[in-house]
Design an enzyme around this catalytic site. Structure first.
Site, mmCIF file in Angstrom:
data_model
loop_
_atom_site.group_PDB
_atom_site.id
_atom_site.type_symbol
_atom_site.label_atom_id
_atom_site.label_comp_id
_atom_site.label_asym_id
_atom_site.label_seq_id
_atom_site.Cartn_x
_atom_site.Cartn_y
_atom_site.Cartn_z
ATOM 1 N N ASN A 7 0.875 -1.177 0.000
ATOM 2 C CA ASN A 7 0.000 0.000 0.000
ATOM 3 C C ASN A 7 0.911 1.225 0.000
ATOM 4 O O ASN A 7 1.480 1.587 1.035
ATOM 5 C CB ASN A 7 -0.876 -0.056 1.265
ATOM 6 C CG ASN A 7 -1.860 1.099 1.340
ATOM 7 O OD1 ASN A 7 -1.866 1.977 0.478
ATOM 8 N ND2 ASN A 7 -2.676 1.086 2.371
ATOM 9 N N ARG A 90 -2.573 -2.183 -3.403
ATOM 10 C CA ARG A 90 -3.784 -1.409 -3.170
ATOM 11 C C ARG A 90 -3.730 -0.171 -4.068
ATOM 12 O O ARG A 90 -2.753 0.577 -4.039
ATOM 13 C CB ARG A 90 -3.845 -0.979 -1.711
ATOM 14 C CG ARG A 90 -5.071 -0.170 -1.448
ATOM 15 C CD ARG A 90 -5.195 0.231 -0.013
ATOM 16 N NE ARG A 90 -6.483 0.879 0.172
ATOM 17 C CZ ARG A 90 -6.957 1.246 1.331
ATOM 18 N NH1 ARG A 90 -6.269 1.028 2.419
ATOM 19 N NH2 ARG A 90 -8.132 1.829 1.405
ATOM 20 N N HIS A 179 -13.118 2.974 -0.327
ATOM 21 C CA HIS A 179 -13.158 1.942 0.732
ATOM 22 C C HIS A 179 -13.822 0.652 0.226
ATOM 23 O O HIS A 179 -14.370 -0.116 1.019
ATOM 24 C CB HIS A 179 -13.975 2.409 1.968
ATOM 25 C CG HIS A 179 -13.395 3.563 2.713
ATOM 26 N ND1 HIS A 179 -14.185 4.588 3.193
ATOM 27 C CD2 HIS A 179 -12.138 3.844 3.090
ATOM 28 C CE1 HIS A 179 -13.430 5.468 3.825
ATOM 29 N NE2 HIS A 179 -12.176 5.040 3.765
ATOM 30 N N GLY A 209 -13.889 5.500 9.918
ATOM 31 C CA GLY A 209 -12.494 5.575 10.348
ATOM 32 C C GLY A 209 -11.999 6.997 10.158
ATOM 33 O O GLY A 209 -12.791 7.944 10.239
ATOM 34 N N GLY A 211 -11.223 8.344 7.414
ATOM 35 C CA GLY A 211 -12.220 8.678 6.388
ATOM 36 C C GLY A 211 -13.406 7.761 6.607
ATOM 37 O O GLY A 211 -13.222 6.631 7.050
ATOM 38 N N ARG A 240 -12.313 15.982 7.142
ATOM 39 C CA ARG A 240 -12.985 16.312 5.871
ATOM 40 C C ARG A 240 -14.430 16.725 6.128
ATOM 41 O O ARG A 240 -15.102 16.132 6.968
ATOM 42 C CB ARG A 240 -12.994 15.097 4.939
ATOM 43 C CG ARG A 240 -11.637 14.792 4.354
ATOM 44 C CD ARG A 240 -11.664 13.508 3.545
ATOM 45 N NE ARG A 240 -10.724 12.543 4.105
ATOM 46 C CZ ARG A 240 -10.629 11.281 3.727
ATOM 47 N NH1 ARG A 240 -11.420 10.801 2.784
ATOM 48 N NH2 ARG A 240 -9.757 10.470 4.290
ATOM 49 N N ASP A 282 -9.539 12.792 16.247
ATOM 50 C CA ASP A 282 -9.536 11.440 16.810
ATOM 51 C C ASP A 282 -10.729 11.268 17.741
ATOM 52 O O ASP A 282 -10.915 12.049 18.677
ATOM 53 C CB ASP A 282 -8.221 11.216 17.559
ATOM 54 C CG ASP A 282 -8.028 9.754 17.921
ATOM 55 O OD1 ASP A 282 -8.892 9.201 18.629
ATOM 56 O OD2 ASP A 282 -7.026 9.179 17.484
ATOM 57 N N PHE A 283 -11.525 10.221 17.483
ATOM 58 C CA PHE A 283 -12.764 10.041 18.240
ATOM 59 C C PHE A 283 -12.513 9.668 19.703
ATOM 60 O O PHE A 283 -13.396 9.833 20.543
ATOM 61 C CB PHE A 283 -13.680 9.026 17.542
ATOM 62 C CG PHE A 283 -14.490 9.675 16.451
ATOM 63 C CD1 PHE A 283 -13.870 10.217 15.341
ATOM 64 C CD2 PHE A 283 -15.875 9.771 16.549
ATOM 65 C CE1 PHE A 283 -14.601 10.848 14.337
ATOM 66 C CE2 PHE A 283 -16.621 10.390 15.554
ATOM 67 C CZ PHE A 283 -15.985 10.920 14.449
ATOM 68 N N GLU A 334 -15.608 0.034 14.828
ATOM 69 C CA GLU A 334 -15.282 -1.152 15.632
ATOM 70 C C GLU A 334 -15.094 -0.830 17.097
ATOM 71 O O GLU A 334 -15.275 -1.702 17.947
ATOM 72 C CB GLU A 334 -13.990 -1.801 15.095
ATOM 73 C CG GLU A 334 -14.151 -2.441 13.735
ATOM 74 C CD GLU A 334 -12.822 -2.788 13.081
ATOM 75 O OE1 GLU A 334 -11.861 -3.112 13.798
ATOM 76 O OE2 GLU A 334 -12.742 -2.705 11.839
ATOM 77 N N GLU A 386 -8.791 -5.115 4.987
ATOM 78 C CA GLU A 386 -8.594 -4.778 3.581
ATOM 79 C C GLU A 386 -7.403 -5.523 2.986
ATOM 80 O O GLU A 386 -7.444 -5.942 1.830
ATOM 81 C CB GLU A 386 -8.411 -3.256 3.446
ATOM 82 C CG GLU A 386 -9.718 -2.521 3.741
ATOM 83 C CD GLU A 386 -9.527 -1.044 4.052
ATOM 84 O OE1 GLU A 386 -9.056 -0.733 5.160
ATOM 85 O OE2 GLU A 386 -9.863 -0.213 3.202
#
Ligand code: ADP
Length: 400
Positions: A7, A90, A179, A209, A211, A240, A282-283, A334, A386
């Site tokens: 990636n 990827r 995604h 996530g 994004g 974003r 960041d959550f 998650e 992924e």
């Protein structure tokens, strides 16, 4: 069979080596700061992490260093490069040229170069990764797995923007969606879990996530998705904006003296929950600020995010004419149970309720059913993978 998944980003090159007989990761790591002073390779084996600090002026040198690490007598995991049967890359964008993964050859590479303008932030780096691998491993078959491919089944009424049709035709301006490997993986896992024939399933997948994107999956095929021509569209994200009235751009340019590219950079980097909260993208920081510190703007940011996702679930339930299963995946989906609760709160009309205890449980890496007892819709947390999808598709192509 051993498959290396690559990636490549603009200054990074992440990799995972899979043993496909067991579908397990033998080693993973990443080169960081390629072309920037202070480049470093972090190589993680089961015995720990090896940090290799070495100048990496370009992706080719980085790739050489990765291969060197893979065969190193001390921290390597294979004896020679020949043990790598194939490489899976990827790739962000397939344009309208590929609706599935393909084997890399000169013609495919030329098409990717033509499509680079569709993903100016990622495609040049993806191409550098392909070229570097081909130079360093000229005899190893390589596959390209596109982030957009799973969405190629969208019907025209879902992918067309209401713009002049000639501009769609001439410039390929349309919804592509991203995604895709993640939406594909979790929807397939959900279908297995539901135990029904794929054709009978109506699933909404929420990849939340750094994004975020939401997809509507009918009978195992994507029929709509929230990201668009670029990954800037859809729900609000870490930094974003997501969907926004395009007329804001002109207003912003006037008020802040931004050029058009500066407006887009602003919408990509300075907005989203980070922009609203002024706290973080960041959550973990956001939920802490909102719950423990009573930070009103952090609460507002979470509200805007969750409301944005909720609206897409409603819209896609309409597009699917019903809903069997709602899936949460990726870092936030998650792990951040508060967000799942806020999104599902008030969706009982659609048959969605949560079991608060199950929803609050820590993610242990397996599929986790968080549906309430009376929920007509199965609500699942499914860890995405992924890289495994890329490895599987590469194996399939190489074997064929
Ligand atoms: P990316 O798109 O960068 O791959 P991720 O899928 O890793 O993003 O998601 C990152 C987001 O997930 C961050 O906002 C982070 O706060 C959130 N998150 C919440 N809990 C966790 C956790 N335990 N581990 C990792 N990320 C978490």
């Amino acid at each position: 069979m051993k498959i290396l998944v690559v990636n490549a980003g603009s200054s990074s090159l992440k990799y995972q080596l899979f043993d496909m007989d067991t579908e397990t990761v033998i080693v993973k790591g990443g080169a960081e700061r390629i072309g920037i002073p202070g480049s470093v390779l972090k190589h993680k084996t089961k015995d720990g992490e090896k940090i290799i600090e070495q100048d990496m002026p370009n992706h080719k040198v980085a790739m050489q260093l990765v291969l060197h690490a893979l065969v190193h007598p001390e921290y390597g995991v294979i004896r020679s490069m020949d043990e790598i049967d194939a490489v899976g890359h990827r790739v962000l964008h397939s344009g309208s040229d590929f609706d599935r993964s393909v084997l890399l050859d000169d013609e495919v590479l030329a098409i990717c170069k033509k499509n680079a303008e569709l993903g100016p932030l990622h495609m040049p780096a993806n191409i550098l990764g392909m070229e570097a691998c081909r130079e360093v491993m000229p005899n190893t078959p390589m596959a390209l797995v596109f982030d957009t491919a799973f969405h190629a089944t969208m019907p025209p009424h879902a992918y067309l923007y209401a713009i002049d049709y000639d501009d769609y035709k001439n410039y390929k301006i349309r919804r592509y969606g991203f995604h895709g490997t993640s939406h594909k993986y979790v929807s397939q896992e959900a279908i297995k879990y539901l135990g029904k024939p794929a054709e009978q399933t109506k699933i909404v997948t929420c990849h939340l996530g750094g994004g975020s994107s939401i997809s509507a999956v009918l009978g195992g095929k994507c029929i709509d998705t929230s990201m668009g021509f670029t990954p800037l569209a859809g729900v609000p994200m870490g930094t974003r904006s997501g969907d926004i009235d395009p007329a804001v751009l002109e207003f912003l340019a006037e008020k802040k003296g931004y050029s058009l590219p500066e407006c887009i950079t602003y919408l990509n980097k300075k907005c989203g929950v980070a922009g609203i909260s002024g706290v973080s993208s960041d959550f973990r920081d956001l939920t802490k600020a909102a719950d423990e510190e009573g930070n009103e703007r952090a609460k507002l940011a979470l509200d805007v995010f969750c409301y944005g996702v909720k609206k897409y679930i409603g819209a896609y339930a309409a597009a699917l004419n019903g809903l069997d299963c709602l899936v949460f995946t990726a870092g936030i989906g998650e792990n951040t149970w508060e967000v799942r609760r806020m999104i599902c709160d008030g969706l009982d009309y659609l048959g969605i309720t949560l079991d608060p205890e199950q929803n609050g449980r820590r993610n242990d890496g397996s599929i986790h059913d968080i549906s309430g007892k009376d929920s007509r819709v199965k609500v699942l947390v499914i860890p995405t993978n992924e890289e495994l999808v890329i490895a599987r598709e590469t194996k399939e192509l190489v074997e064929a």
